[in-house]
Design an enzyme around this catalytic site. Structure first.
Site, short mmCIF file in Angstrom:
data_model
loop_
_atom_site.label_atom_id
_atom_site.label_comp_id
_atom_site.label_asym_id
_atom_site.label_seq_id
_atom_site.Cartn_x
_atom_site.Cartn_y
_atom_site.Cartn_z
N TYR A 50 35.24 38.04 25.61
CA TYR A 50 34.30 37.06 25.05
C TYR A 50 34.92 36.34 23.85
O TYR A 50 34.37 35.35 23.36
CB TYR A 50 32.98 37.72 24.63
CG TYR A 50 32.25 38.48 25.72
CD1 TYR A 50 32.54 38.28 27.07
CD2 TYR A 50 31.27 39.42 25.40
CE1 TYR A 50 31.88 39.00 28.06
CE2 TYR A 50 30.60 40.13 26.38
CZ TYR A 50 30.92 39.93 27.71
OH TYR A 50 30.25 40.63 28.68
N LYS A 79 34.54 46.33 26.29
CA LYS A 79 35.09 46.45 27.65
C LYS A 79 36.55 46.04 27.65
O LYS A 79 36.93 45.09 26.95
CB LYS A 79 34.31 45.51 28.60
CG LYS A 79 32.81 45.59 28.42
CD LYS A 79 32.04 44.67 29.33
CE LYS A 79 30.58 44.63 28.93
NZ LYS A 79 30.24 43.61 27.93
N HIS A 112 35.92 46.37 32.52
CA HIS A 112 35.08 45.18 32.66
C HIS A 112 34.85 44.77 34.13
O HIS A 112 33.74 44.44 34.52
CB HIS A 112 35.70 44.02 31.87
CG HIS A 112 34.70 42.99 31.43
ND1 HIS A 112 34.81 42.29 30.26
CD2 HIS A 112 33.56 42.55 32.02
CE1 HIS A 112 33.78 41.47 30.14
NE2 HIS A 112 33.01 41.61 31.20
#
Ligand code: A2P
Length: 284
Positions: A50, A79, A112
């Protein structure tokens, strides 16, 4: 309804988490996470990919310093990204994440996305090696629980053949119109808690007429109905917002209950949008 549940390893997890996917790089994200924590969220879902963990970390640090809340009251997840699969690379990725989040340990660390058979001849070994790194971090006490994300039945069953420490969680895309019954059943069979990413379908659910009608019956918003529906299914929804009033709205879901009829009505909704991402089809 309890605000926390107990995972198979005995650790507790708050049932609504604060999602940070698509929260921007910068102070907006720090402010959003601060607002969430001040509003009462105790569970933050982050990820290296992210690209905003530094800003999430700034919020965690300032909230812990300024509120006096003990670290043990927060539940922080991250993750390992797809480019870091494997034993040594996962350990290195974890170190970067821990530094960015400005923490001494994580509550939950997830793979992930699985390496999938459509892209990797040795996918099962790749996932097992990544998992072995998570097991090591768990043994070291650097991660209190370990788990998976986007693992569908075949990825999950293959991983379970290699795991010494069992996954506690599988985080998958779940919202009205996307119920994923096979994966959920497989998780339940193995006492793996199910987390719901994009419980609002990245916002796509919010224009849905059926959901709006249900919401009107309870004097609640469509977003609150989606989150409550997820909770009543026993999922752990992770709504994302960077808008203060929405952040507050999304956790005000403990003062009403959807009837069995409304649950069934929402369950029967056809697919009405979502990310469209499938672990065997993604090209990342
Ligand atoms: P924003 O972050 O600009 O507030 P999901 O959690 O399913 O991925 O959905 C996230 C999307 O839904 C974001 O675009 C977010 O916008 C929006 N959103 C989150 N909560 C609400 C809400 N209560 N009402 C309307 N939109 C919302």
């Amino acid at each position: 309804m309890n605000k926390s549940i107990t995972l198979a390893n005995g650790r507790t997890i708050p049932v609504v988490g604060f999602g940070t996917w698509q929260a921007p790089q910068g102070e907006t994200t720090t402010l959003a996470v601060c607002t969430a924590l001040e509003t009462g969220y105790r569970h933050v879902d982050a990820a290296a990919v992210y690209a905003n963990e530094r800003y999430v970390g700034d919020a965690l640090r300032s909230f812990l310093n300024e509120s006096g809340t003990p670290r043990e009251e927060l539940f922080v997840t991250s993750k390992v990204w797809n480019t870091e699969r494997g034993y040594d690379t996962t350990l290195a990725a974890f170190e970067r994440t821990l530094k960015d989040l400005q923490l001494e340990y994580l509550d939950l660390y997830l793979i992930h996305w699985p390496a999938s058979p459509s892209r990797f001849a040795d996918w099962e070994t790749v996932n097992a090696e990544t998992w072995r790194a998570l097991e090591h971090l768990h043994e070291q006490g650097l991660v209190k629980s370990i788990g998976l994300s986007n693992f569908y039945v075949q990825h999950l069953e293959a991983l379970l053949r290699h795991a010494r420490v069992l996954p506690t969680v599988n985080q998958i895309e779940l919202h009205p119109g996307q119920l994923q019954p096979e994966v959920v059943a497989c998780c339940r069979e193995h006492q793996i808690a199910v987390e719901a990413w994009s419980p609002l379908g990245t916002g796509r659910m919010l224009q849905n007429q059926t959901l709006a009608e249900v919401a009107a019956r309870y004097g609640k918003s469509t977003a609150q109905v989606c989150i409550r529906w997820s909770l009543q299914h026993g999922f752990i929804p992770l709504p994302k917002s960077v808008t203060p009033e929405r952040i507050r709205e999304n956790i005000e879901v403990f003062d009403f209950e959807l009837s069995a009829e409304d649950m069934a009505l929402i369950d029967s909704m056809p697919y009405c949008g979502g990310s469209g991402l499938h672990p065997d089809e993604v090209d990342f």
